[in-house]
Design a protein around this motif. Structure first.
Motif, short mmCIF file in Angstrom:
data_model
loop_
_atom_site.label_atom_id
_atom_site.label_comp_id
_atom_site.label_asym_id
_atom_site.label_seq_id
_atom_site.Cartn_x
_atom_site.Cartn_y
_atom_site.Cartn_z
N GLU A 146 -8.08 19.61 -5.34
CA GLU A 146 -9.22 19.24 -6.18
C GLU A 146 -9.10 17.83 -6.75
N TYR A 147 -8.00 17.18 -6.50
CA TYR A 147 -7.79 15.84 -7.04
C TYR A 147 -7.69 14.82 -5.89
N ASP A 148 -7.90 13.58 -6.25
CA ASP A 148 -7.48 12.49 -5.36
C ASP A 148 -6.78 11.46 -6.23
N VAL A 149 -6.07 10.56 -5.60
CA VAL A 149 -5.23 9.63 -6.34
C VAL A 149 -5.37 8.25 -5.71
N ALA A 150 -5.41 7.23 -6.57
CA ALA A 150 -5.47 5.84 -6.09
C ALA A 150 -4.06 5.33 -5.90
N MET A 151 -3.73 4.95 -4.66
CA MET A 151 -2.41 4.45 -4.33
C MET A 151 -2.50 2.93 -4.10
N ARG A 152 -1.43 2.21 -4.45
CA ARG A 152 -1.39 0.75 -4.30
C ARG A 152 -0.55 0.35 -3.09
N TRP A 153 -0.93 -0.80 -2.50
CA TRP A 153 -0.21 -1.44 -1.40
C TRP A 153 0.05 -0.44 -0.26
N VAL A 154 -1.06 0.08 0.24
CA VAL A 154 -0.99 1.12 1.28
C VAL A 154 -0.99 0.48 2.67
N VAL A 155 0.01 0.85 3.50
CA VAL A 155 0.08 0.43 4.90
C VAL A 155 -0.06 1.70 5.75
N GLU A 156 -1.13 1.78 6.51
CA GLU A 156 -1.39 2.98 7.31
C GLU A 156 -0.68 2.89 8.66
N LEU A 157 0.01 3.99 9.02
CA LEU A 157 0.76 4.06 10.27
C LEU A 157 0.19 5.15 11.15
N ARG A 158 0.34 4.97 12.48
CA ARG A 158 -0.14 6.00 13.39
C ARG A 158 0.80 6.08 14.60
N ALA A 159 1.13 7.33 14.99
CA ALA A 159 1.98 7.57 16.15
C ALA A 159 1.12 7.70 17.40
N ALA A 160 1.79 7.74 18.58
CA ALA A 160 1.07 7.84 19.84
C ALA A 160 0.28 9.13 19.93
N ASP A 161 0.75 10.20 19.27
CA ASP A 161 0.05 11.48 19.33
C ASP A 161 -1.05 11.60 18.28
N GLY A 162 -1.31 10.51 17.53
CA GLY A 162 -2.37 10.52 16.53
C GLY A 162 -1.91 10.87 15.13
N THR A 163 -0.64 11.22 14.96
CA THR A 163 -0.12 11.53 13.63
C THR A 163 -0.24 10.30 12.73
N THR A 164 -0.72 10.52 11.49
CA THR A 164 -0.92 9.43 10.54
C THR A 164 0.05 9.55 9.39
N ASN A 165 0.57 8.42 8.92
CA ASN A 165 1.43 8.40 7.76
C ASN A 165 1.21 7.08 7.02
N TYR A 166 1.91 6.91 5.90
CA TYR A 166 1.66 5.73 5.07
C TYR A 166 2.96 5.23 4.45
N LEU A 167 3.00 3.89 4.28
CA LEU A 167 3.94 3.28 3.35
C LEU A 167 3.15 3.03 2.07
N VAL A 168 3.67 3.47 0.90
CA VAL A 168 2.91 3.34 -0.35
C VAL A 168 3.85 2.95 -1.49
N ALA A 169 3.23 2.47 -2.58
CA ALA A 169 3.97 2.21 -3.81
C ALA A 169 3.98 3.50 -4.64
N LEU A 170 5.17 3.95 -4.98
CA LEU A 170 5.29 5.17 -5.79
C LEU A 170 5.14 4.79 -7.27
N THR A 171 3.93 4.47 -7.66
CA THR A 171 3.69 4.04 -9.04
C THR A 171 3.92 5.17 -10.03
N TYR A 172 3.82 6.40 -9.58
CA TYR A 172 4.01 7.53 -10.49
C TYR A 172 5.48 7.93 -10.63
N ASP A 173 6.38 7.32 -9.80
CA ASP A 173 7.81 7.64 -9.91
C ASP A 173 8.62 6.47 -9.33
N GLU A 174 8.73 5.40 -10.09
CA GLU A 174 9.39 4.19 -9.60
C GLU A 174 10.90 4.39 -9.41
N GLN A 175 11.50 5.43 -10.01
CA GLN A 175 12.94 5.63 -9.92
C GLN A 175 13.35 6.44 -8.70
#
Length: 217
Positions: A146-175
């Motif tokens: 039911e929620y969505d979240v705004a993420m910073r400095w997002v780099v979208e990745l995709r594999a040959a089989d269509g799998t999607t992933n991201y590099l993101v800034a963990l602003t909610y847990d910098e440690q």
């Protein structure tokens, strides 16, 4: 009567009168004068011919408007072909989920991967897009559908089989990066490191994700 006879005698004498002889010196003088006139005439004719010839050559080397024609340009050697510009070298990042580390352009940055319940997929992935900020479903970070979240400095990745992933800034847990896995499969970085990766990586670059040890239990 005597007068008529006298006139008749004078007429007969005039018919038979011989021209006085001309001295030889006078004859030579007249001949030399004729020779000088003849030579002067020849010289004048030669000068006229030379002038006409010069005028013809001048016309041949000038245009109709009097402008001098430029000499024909020497044939230039064909320029060597330009070398093709070197192709831009693609950046390659390597993620070691066991060591919690991302290696890129000589730097090693701490990362946080997915938990045991939501492991980060491994393999070769390609950068397909990047966003300075992007809103993503909250379920991907454990906040529920039911929620969505705004993420910073997002780099979208995709594999040959269509799998999607991201590099993101963990602003909610910098440690967490470098210490523990807290994501739902994303590769989380500290904000400053995530921004640096965002600025360096471009679509088409490669990110290789490996696990050198067992998955977290």
């Amino acid at each position: 009567m005597s007068d008529d006879l006298t006139d008749l005698l004078h007429q007969v004498a005039d018919r038979h009168r011989v021209a006085p002889p001309v001295p030889a010196q006078e004859i030579r003088r007249l001949a030399e004068r004729r020779g000088r006139r003849r030579r002067a005439a020849y010289a004048g004719g030669a000068a006229a011919v030379a002038l006409a010839l010069a005028g013809g050559l001048a016309v041949a080397f000038t245009g109709h408007d009097g402008a001098r024609l430029a000499p024909p340009a020497a044939a230039s050697a064909s320029a060597p072909p330009r070398p093709s510009p070197p192709q831009q070298q693609r950046a390659t990042a390597t993620v070691d989920l066991t060591q919690h580390e991302l290696a890129l352009s000589g730097r090693r940055l701490p990362v946080s991967g997915g938990t045991a319940q939501h492991p980060t997929p491994t393999g070769r992935m390609t950068v397909v897009a990047k966003y300075p900020e992007r809103r993503l479903p909250g379920a991907t970070v454990g906040l529920g559908k039911e929620y969505d979240v705004a993420m910073r400095w997002v780099v979208e990745l995709r594999a040959a089989d269509g799998t999607t992933n991201y590099l993101v800034a963990l602003t909610y847990d910098e440690q967490a990066p470098g210490e523990r896995d807290v994501t739902r499969g994303w590769i989380g970085l500290r904000s400053a490191d995530a921004k640096w990766c965002y600025q360096l990586l471009e679509p088409g670059d490669v990110v290789r994700i490996d696990r050198t040890g067992p998955a977290p239990g």
